[in-house]
Design a protein around this motif. Structure first.
Motif, PDB file in Angstrom:
ATOM      1  N   UNK A   6       0.831  -1.201   0.000  1.00 44.09           N
ATOM      2  CA  UNK A   6       0.000   0.000   0.000  1.00 44.09           C
ATOM      3  C   UNK A   6       0.865   1.250   0.000  1.00 44.09           C
ATOM      4  N   UNK A   7       0.314   2.327  -0.514  1.00 45.05           N
ATOM      5  CA  UNK A   7       0.960   3.636  -0.393  1.00 45.05           C
ATOM      6  C   UNK A   7       0.458   4.238   0.914  1.00 45.05           C
ATOM      7  N   UNK A   8       1.367   4.548   1.810  1.00 40.22           N
ATOM      8  CA  UNK A   8       0.995   5.146   3.096  1.00 40.22           C
ATOM      9  C   UNK A   8       0.972   6.656   2.979  1.00 40.22           C
ATOM     10  N   UNK A   9       0.042   7.289   3.698  1.00 42.36           N
ATOM     11  CA  UNK A   9       0.012   8.748   3.797  1.00 42.36           C
ATOM     12  C   UNK A   9       0.509   9.135   5.181  1.00 42.36           C
ATOM     13  N   UNK A  10       1.541   9.974   5.203  1.00 40.40           N
ATOM     14  CA  UNK A  10       2.147  10.409   6.455  1.00 40.40           C
ATOM     15  C   UNK A  10       2.141  11.921   6.550  1.00 40.40           C
ATOM     16  N   UNK A  11       2.170  12.405   7.781  1.00 39.49           N
ATOM     17  CA  UNK A  11       2.360  13.828   8.033  1.00 39.49           C
ATOM     18  C   UNK A  11       3.507  13.932   9.037  1.00 39.49           C
ATOM     19  N   UNK A  12       4.518  14.728   8.691  1.00 39.93           N
ATOM     20  CA  UNK A  12       5.652  14.923   9.599  1.00 39.93           C
ATOM     21  C   UNK A  12       5.813  16.407   9.893  1.00 39.93           C
ATOM     22  N   UNK A  13       6.447  16.702  11.032  1.00 42.37           N
ATOM     23  CA  UNK A  13       6.607  18.090  11.448  1.00 42.37           C
ATOM     24  C   UNK A  13       8.077  18.437  11.626  1.00 42.37           C
ATOM     25  N   UNK A  14       8.504  19.460  10.914  1.00 41.38           N
ATOM     26  CA  UNK A  14       9.858  19.981  11.045  1.00 41.38           C
ATOM     27  C   UNK A  14       9.842  20.969  12.210  1.00 41.38           C
ATOM     28  N   UNK A  15      10.492  20.571  13.304  1.00 43.80           N
ATOM     29  CA  UNK A  15      10.618  21.426  14.489  1.00 43.80           C
ATOM     30  C   UNK A  15      12.071  21.862  14.551  1.00 43.80           C
ATOM     31  N   UNK A  67       1.566  27.347  14.950  1.00 46.07           N
ATOM     32  CA  UNK A  67       2.146  27.874  13.700  1.00 46.07           C
ATOM     33  C   UNK A  67       2.414  26.736  12.710  1.00 46.07           C
ATOM     34  N   UNK A  68       1.451  25.843  12.576  1.00 48.53           N
ATOM     35  CA  UNK A  68       1.611  24.667  11.720  1.00 48.53           C
ATOM     36  C   UNK A  68       1.333  25.059  10.271  1.00 48.53           C
ATOM     37  N   UNK A  69       2.365  24.953   9.431  1.00 46.53           N
ATOM     38  CA  UNK A  69       2.233  25.336   8.022  1.00 46.53           C
ATOM     39  C   UNK A  69       2.794  24.266   7.115  1.00 46.53           C
ATOM     40  N   UNK A  70       2.085  24.025   6.017  1.00 41.92           N
ATOM     41  CA  UNK A  70       2.530  23.036   5.045  1.00 41.92           C
ATOM     42  C   UNK A  70       3.714  23.572   4.250  1.00 41.92           C
ATOM     43  N   UNK A  71       4.829  22.823   4.294  1.00 35.83           N
ATOM     44  CA  UNK A  71       6.014  23.200   3.508  1.00 35.83           C
ATOM     45  C   UNK A  71       5.944  22.587   2.119  1.00 35.83           C
ATOM     46  N   UNK A  84      10.323  -2.998   0.255  1.00 35.91           N
ATOM     47  CA  UNK A  84       9.998  -1.755  -0.430  1.00 35.91           C
ATOM     48  C   UNK A  84       8.896  -0.996   0.298  1.00 35.91           C
ATOM     49  N   UNK A  85       8.995   0.326   0.257  1.00 32.70           N
ATOM     50  CA  UNK A  85       7.980   1.178   0.867  1.00 32.70           C
ATOM     51  C   UNK A  85       7.632   2.321  -0.072  1.00 32.70           C
ATOM     52  N   UNK A  86       6.441   2.856   0.089  1.00 33.23           N
ATOM     53  CA  UNK A  86       5.977   3.959  -0.767  1.00 33.23           C
ATOM     54  C   UNK A  86       5.089   4.843   0.104  1.00 33.23           C
ATOM     55  N   UNK A  87       5.484   6.102   0.251  1.00 34.68           N
ATOM     56  CA  UNK A  87       4.751   7.022   1.106  1.00 34.68           C
ATOM     57  C   UNK A  87       4.509   8.353   0.412  1.00 34.68           C
ATOM     58  N   UNK A  88       3.350   8.932   0.698  1.00 35.35           N
ATOM     59  CA  UNK A  88       3.074  10.321   0.349  1.00 35.35           C
ATOM     60  C   UNK A  88       3.249  11.065   1.668  1.00 35.35           C
ATOM     61  N   UNK A  89       4.201  11.987   1.701  1.00 32.75           N
ATOM     62  CA  UNK A  89       4.572  12.630   2.961  1.00 32.75           C
ATOM     63  C   UNK A  89       4.215  14.114   2.926  1.00 32.75           C
ATOM     64  N   UNK A  90       3.325  14.502   3.824  1.00 23.32           N
ATOM     65  CA  UNK A  90       2.944  15.906   3.986  1.00 23.32           C
ATOM     66  C   UNK A  90       3.909  16.489   5.016  1.00 23.32           C
ATOM     67  N   UNK A  91       4.727  17.444   4.572  1.00 27.99           N
ATOM     68  CA  UNK A  91       5.769  18.003   5.437  1.00 27.99           C
ATOM     69  C   UNK A  91       5.302  19.355   5.966  1.00 27.99           C
ATOM     70  N   UNK A  92       5.171  19.447   7.280  1.00 25.89           N
ATOM     71  CA  UNK A  92       4.746  20.676   7.941  1.00 25.89           C
ATOM     72  C   UNK A  92       5.886  21.255   8.756  1.00 25.89           C
ATOM     73  N   UNK A  93       5.834  22.563   8.966  1.00 29.90           N
ATOM     74  CA  UNK A  93       6.701  23.178   9.963  1.00 29.90           C
ATOM     75  C   UNK A  93       5.787  23.547  11.122  1.00 29.90           C
TER      76      UNK A  93
END
Length: 142
Positions: A6-15, A67-71, A84-93
């Protein structure tokens, strides 16, 4: 039959703490490499990626962010531990509401029953310690 990939959907936060990023570090024992990834995790069905990143930081660190913003959004296709892995990664600050968290050398992450540390790392420290920043191409968004 193996289980369907499966393609995983992730959200990560740049702190950030100056030029340092808060990273969870891991090892790929098959490739013999160390890596660091910003904190975050899976997006649940019906949950917006922004809500997911706030929830994940709350669950993992017991901390609130603001102050969560999509980068940007990245597609990450990789092999980890030979799989093998496949991810869609939403990168936030974002930034911690509790400023004292920036004074700590490391922060304890809790995931279910497991606990591990997240460390503040500068690009120079990553390079010196041979730690790969993942997902690959993340530094281009920063």
């Amino acid at each position: 039959m193996g289980k369907k990939k499966r393609i995983r959907s992730l959200a990560i936060c740049v702190l950030r703490q100056g030029d340092r990023l808060l990273l969870h570090e891991g090892v790929d024992t098959v490739k013999g490499i160390r890596f660091g990834r910003p904190l975050g995790g899976g997006i649940e069905f019906g949950e917006h990626s922004r809500e997911a990143v706030v929830r994940e930081i709350r669950e993992e660190l017991g901390a609130e962010i603001t102050d969560v913003e999509l980068l940007g959004i990245m597609e990450s296709i990789y092999v980890y531990e030979g799989e093998p892995g496949h991810e869609m990664v939403f990168v936030y600050s974002g930034r911690f509401v509790d400023e004292s968290l920036y004074q700590r050398e490391s922060l304890t992450i809790t995931e279910g029953k497991r606990q591990f540390e997240a460390y503040w790392r500068s690009p120079q420290e990553l390079q010196e310690q041979g730690i790969l920043l993942v997902p690959e191409g993340l530094e281009d968004l920063l």
